[in-house]
Design a protein around this motif. Structure first.
Motif, PDB file in Angstrom:
ATOM      1  N   GLU A 259     -24.661  82.139  80.031  1.00  0.00           N
ATOM      2  CA  GLU A 259     -24.610  82.161  78.570  1.00  0.00           C
ATOM      3  C   GLU A 259     -25.934  81.702  77.972  1.00  0.00           C
ATOM      4  N   ALA A 260     -26.143  82.076  76.727  1.00  0.00           N
ATOM      5  CA  ALA A 260     -27.306  81.609  75.983  1.00  0.00           C
ATOM      6  C   ALA A 260     -27.049  80.196  75.480  1.00  0.00           C
ATOM      7  N   LEU A 261     -28.124  79.479  75.191  1.00  0.00           N
ATOM      8  CA  LEU A 261     -27.999  78.160  74.576  1.00  0.00           C
ATOM      9  C   LEU A 261     -27.306  78.299  73.229  1.00  0.00           C
ATOM     10  N   ASN A 262     -26.454  77.369  72.915  1.00  0.00           N
ATOM     11  CA  ASN A 262     -25.723  77.411  71.648  1.00  0.00           C
ATOM     12  C   ASN A 262     -25.699  76.009  71.051  1.00  0.00           C
ATOM     13  N   GLY A 263     -26.756  75.668  70.293  1.00  0.00           N
ATOM     14  CA  GLY A 263     -26.847  74.341  69.706  1.00  0.00           C
ATOM     15  C   GLY A 263     -27.885  73.482  70.410  1.00  0.00           C
ATOM     16  N   ASP A 264     -27.866  72.206  70.110  1.00  0.00           N
ATOM     17  CA  ASP A 264     -28.855  71.274  70.643  1.00  0.00           C
ATOM     18  C   ASP A 264     -28.277  70.515  71.834  1.00  0.00           C
TER      19      ASP A 264
ATOM     20  N   ALA B  76     -36.331  69.770  81.623  1.00  0.00           N
ATOM     21  CA  ALA B  76     -36.070  71.143  81.203  1.00  0.00           C
ATOM     22  C   ALA B  76     -37.122  72.047  81.839  1.00  0.00           C
ATOM     23  N   VAL B  77     -36.662  73.125  82.454  1.00  0.00           N
ATOM     24  CA  VAL B  77     -37.546  74.094  83.093  1.00  0.00           C
ATOM     25  C   VAL B  77     -37.565  75.358  82.245  1.00  0.00           C
ATOM     26  N   ILE B  78     -38.753  75.829  81.882  1.00  0.00           N
ATOM     27  CA  ILE B  78     -38.900  77.062  81.114  1.00  0.00           C
ATOM     28  C   ILE B  78     -39.228  78.185  82.096  1.00  0.00           C
ATOM     29  N   GLY B  79     -38.273  79.095  82.272  1.00  0.00           N
ATOM     30  CA  GLY B  79     -38.462  80.207  83.197  1.00  0.00           C
ATOM     31  C   GLY B  79     -37.468  80.159  84.342  1.00  0.00           C
ATOM     32  N   ALA B  80     -36.717  81.246  84.549  1.00  0.00           N
ATOM     33  CA  ALA B  80     -35.709  81.305  85.615  1.00  0.00           C
ATOM     34  C   ALA B  80     -36.093  82.315  86.683  1.00  0.00           C
ATOM     35  N   GLY B  81     -37.379  82.322  87.030  1.00  0.00           N
ATOM     36  CA  GLY B  81     -37.823  83.071  88.200  1.00  0.00           C
ATOM     37  C   GLY B  81     -37.779  82.171  89.421  1.00  0.00           C
ATOM     38  N   MET B  82     -38.474  82.558  90.483  1.00  0.00           N
ATOM     39  CA  MET B  82     -38.413  81.800  91.729  1.00  0.00           C
ATOM     40  C   MET B  82     -38.918  80.370  91.535  1.00  0.00           C
ATOM     41  N   ALA B  83     -40.058  80.200  90.865  1.00  0.00           N
ATOM     42  CA  ALA B  83     -40.602  78.852  90.680  1.00  0.00           C
ATOM     43  C   ALA B  83     -39.665  77.981  89.847  1.00  0.00           C
ATOM     44  N   GLY B  84     -39.114  78.545  88.775  1.00  0.00           N
ATOM     45  CA  GLY B  84     -38.242  77.762  87.909  1.00  0.00           C
ATOM     46  C   GLY B  84     -36.937  77.364  88.560  1.00  0.00           C
ATOM     47  N   ILE B  85     -36.287  78.311  89.236  1.00  0.00           N
ATOM     48  CA  ILE B  85     -34.998  78.018  89.874  1.00  0.00           C
ATOM     49  C   ILE B  85     -35.176  77.054  91.037  1.00  0.00           C
ATOM     50  N   LEU B  86     -36.225  77.216  91.835  1.00  0.00           N
ATOM     51  CA  LEU B  86     -36.453  76.290  92.942  1.00  0.00           C
ATOM     52  C   LEU B  86     -36.742  74.886  92.430  1.00  0.00           C
ATOM     53  N   THR B  87     -37.546  74.782  91.370  1.00  0.00           N
ATOM     54  CA  THR B  87     -37.830  73.459  90.803  1.00  0.00           C
ATOM     55  C   THR B  87     -36.552  72.800  90.307  1.00  0.00           C
ATOM     56  N   ALA B  88     -35.723  73.556  89.616  1.00  0.00           N
ATOM     57  CA  ALA B  88     -34.458  73.006  89.122  1.00  0.00           C
ATOM     58  C   ALA B  88     -33.549  72.597  90.272  1.00  0.00           C
ATOM     59  N   ARG B  89     -33.498  73.411  91.321  1.00  0.00           N
ATOM     60  CA  ARG B  89     -32.651  73.079  92.476  1.00  0.00           C
ATOM     61  C   ARG B  89     -33.089  71.773  93.125  1.00  0.00           C
TER      62      ARG B  89
ATOM     63  N   ASN C 123     -41.507  66.072  73.409  1.00  0.00           N
ATOM     64  CA  ASN C 123     -40.408  66.262  74.362  1.00  0.00           C
ATOM     65  C   ASN C 123     -39.313  67.167  73.797  1.00  0.00           C
ATOM     66  N   ARG C 124     -39.677  67.974  72.789  1.00  0.00           N
ATOM     67  CA  ARG C 124     -38.689  68.819  72.113  1.00  0.00           C
ATOM     68  C   ARG C 124     -39.048  70.299  72.270  1.00  0.00           C
ATOM     69  N   ILE C 125     -38.108  71.068  72.811  1.00  0.00           N
ATOM     70  CA  ILE C 125     -38.264  72.504  72.992  1.00  0.00           C
ATOM     71  C   ILE C 125     -37.423  73.212  71.936  1.00  0.00           C
ATOM     72  N   LYS C 126     -38.072  74.059  71.154  1.00  0.00           N
ATOM     73  CA  LYS C 126     -37.353  74.785  70.112  1.00  0.00           C
ATOM     74  C   LYS C 126     -37.142  76.227  70.544  1.00  0.00           C
TER      75      LYS C 126
ATOM     76  N   ARG D 137     -31.969  79.507  69.397  1.00  0.00           N
ATOM     77  CA  ARG D 137     -30.540  79.214  69.550  1.00  0.00           C
ATOM     78  C   ARG D 137     -30.249  77.720  69.622  1.00  0.00           C
ATOM     79  N   GLY D 138     -31.232  76.921  69.289  1.00  0.00           N
ATOM     80  CA  GLY D 138     -31.054  75.474  69.343  1.00  0.00           C
ATOM     81  C   GLY D 138     -32.259  74.816  69.988  1.00  0.00           C
ATOM     82  N   THR D 139     -32.194  73.508  70.128  1.00  0.00           N
ATOM     83  CA  THR D 139     -33.297  72.763  70.722  1.00  0.00           C
ATOM     84  C   THR D 139     -32.824  72.023  71.972  1.00  0.00           C
ATOM     85  N   VAL D 140     -33.784  71.783  72.859  1.00  0.00           N
ATOM     86  CA  VAL D 140     -33.538  70.958  74.038  1.00  0.00           C
ATOM     87  C   VAL D 140     -34.547  69.821  74.017  1.00  0.00           C
ATOM     88  N   THR D 141     -34.052  68.605  74.083  1.00  0.00           N
ATOM     89  CA  THR D 141     -34.912  67.425  74.158  1.00  0.00           C
ATOM     90  C   THR D 141     -34.875  66.906  75.589  1.00  0.00           C
TER      91      THR D 141
END
Length: 481
Positions: free
Chosen positions: A15-20, A26-39, A196-199, A202-206
């Motif tokens: 799903e898309a972000l819905n709200g704050d 927070a990782v920006i990007g869901a390619g190989m680098a982003g998903i591995l970093t999050a994992r 530390n705020r990502i806009k 569909r909302g913000t992530v702090t």
């Protein structure tokens, strides 16, 4: 054009972000680098979210040739010569650890991704001397590397370097398995990042820690990545009816080919050029000519292209985003080796966020000082950007709209103005601005892919003006606008 990987893997939807919301990282990007970093961050106990502008794996990951290897072209002798023997050791260490981490994750999470152990080869049809030096330096750096004259290639060579203990896999099957259980928001493009705020729309992530794993950082200042690297494109055909080697091969000569098997298909790659410098086209045609020379009965099943960020000194940028942003991190500039590059980056970024020591990290830091390795490239990059900025302002259109053949695109005069025009076979025109919205360089037509490409920093747009590749963040203006 669809890659073999997208045609043979179905990735989960998120799903898309819905709200704050808040998170530790927070990782920006869901390619190989982003998903591995999050994992790896999640494994370390960090509360992490991933923000993706489109779909998971929809960027460069789906276009890789998917080699898990520490063989990164002619890199080790160059590192030892320009930097130091220790630099070559740390580079090798990071890549070999990355290969081992792939094995761990695939086994631990039981991911079915066509993983196969194999050797990787550098080869030359012209001279053996550089390969002998590369083999010696790579071995001294801790890699199972050796010079050889024996390969499975269908043509004679002067020599090759064999790297043992490497692997190949299906990148999207792996990505889907690795992403399970992560908090991912798709269709959530990031608009701005401040502190530390990502806009997003569909909302913000702090978040305490923000990681840019979006291929090419879209924020120009700080960091100045547009001055530190350029982008290149390369092309791949998946072929039926060709011989299938067990090893993976990469030619170091001009016009060299990349060769590996994927199931019953052969992946043949090559035709590299700087993004925005393919006005004449013919890259896929050239690849087919190469294929038919060595495997006359082969047939094309898939074809696709990839885009790679090329750093000035040949070393990726991994770590703190800039000296002014202690809580921002980046992973970019993997050249053509994004699979091990992504895993190495994920391991270093996990360690940076959690305060662990990583002996290889300093080599990849943005804060490294490499005048001898970067000076010539830095001047060249600056001159290239200036040339393409002034071209948009001073260069005249190359033709009038009426002169453009159907099925072709180009920079022409449209209603008295210079514009980018693609004419469909029925004569329908698609008219866009040739000003890149990133920094204003003049775009160039890529006939192989029917796209508008930026020769300065690598942004790309389809013939209707829709954004395909960053660092630009918006579509092109159209005739209506």
């Amino acid at each position: 054009m669809q890659s073999l990987w997208t045609a043979t893997a179905a990735l989960p939807e998120y799903e898309a972000l819905n709200g704050d919301r808040r998170a530790e990282a927070a990782v920006i990007g869901a390619g190989m680098a982003g998903i591995l970093t999050a994992r790896l961050l999640k494994e370390a106990g960090v509360d992490v979210v991933v923000l993706e502008a489109d779909r998971i794996g929809s960027g460069q990951t789906k276009n890789t040739t998917a080699k898990i290897t520490s063989q990164h072209g002619m890199i080790y002798h160059k590192l030892a010569e320009v930097f130091s023997a220790e630099a070559a050791v740390h580079y090798a260490s990071a890549q070999e650890k990355a290969i081992g981490e792939y094995r761990r994750i695939i086994a631990e999470y039981e991911i079915d991704c066509d993983f196969a152990e194999c050797s990787a080869y550098l080869y030359s049809r012209k001279e053996a001397g550089p390969l002998l030096k590369e083999a010696e330096t790579a071995k001294a750096a801790g890699i199972d590397a050796a010079f050889t004259e024996e390969t499975e290639l269908p043509f004679p060579i002067k020599g090759a370097v064999r790297f043992g203990g490497q692997a190949r896999f299906h990148p999207l099957k792996f990505l889907g398995g690795t992403a399970e259980g992560l908090t991912i928001y798709e269709h959530t493009p990031v608009l701005t990042v401040e502190g530390n705020r990502i806009k997003t729309g569909r909302g913000t992530v702090t978040a305490e820690h923000i990681i840019f794993a979006c291929h090419y950082p879209f924020i120009n200042v700080p960091g100045y990545y547009f001055m530190r690297m350029h982008q290149e494109r390369s092309y791949v055909k998946a072929l039926e009816g060709a011989s299938l080697p067990e090893g993976m091969y990469y030619g170091i000569d001009e016009g060299g080919l990349s060769i590996r098997r994927a199931g019953n298909l052969l992946l043949l790659g090559g035709g590299s050029h700087r993004t925005g410098e393919n006005r004449e086209g013919g890259r896929y045609r050239w690849l087919l000519e190469q294929a038919r020379e060595y495997w006359p009965q082969c047939r094309e099943r898939f074809r696709w292209s990839a885009q790679d960020c090329m750093p000035l000194d040949n070393i990726p940028y991994i770590g703190q985003f800039s000296g002014d942003t202690p809580n921002w991190y980046v992973a970019t500039g993997f050249k053509k080796w994004g699979m091990t590059g992504s895993m190495a980056a994920a391991m270093m970024l996990r360690d940076a966020v959690t305060g662990r020591e990583n002996p290889d990290a300093e080599l990849f830091s943005l804060q490294r000082f490499t005048p001898s390795a970067s000076a010539v490239s830095f001047v060249s990059e600056g001159a290239h950007a200036v040339k393409n900025l002034t071209r948009r302002i001073f260069a005249p259109p190359r033709a009038e709209t009426e002169e453009l053949p159907c099925g072709h695109g180009g920079i022409v005069e449209y209603e008295g103005e210079k514009a980018g025009v693609y004419k469909e076979e029925d004569g329908t025109l698609h008219v866009v601005s040739v000003k890149c919205p990133h920094m204003g360089c003049q775009l160039e037509w890529n006939p192989d892919e029917k796209t508008w490409d930026c020769p300065c920093h690598g942004s790309r747009f389809d013939y209707r003006g829709k954004l395909l590749n960053n660092p630009a963040q918006e579509d092109l203006e159209t005739a209506e606008q």
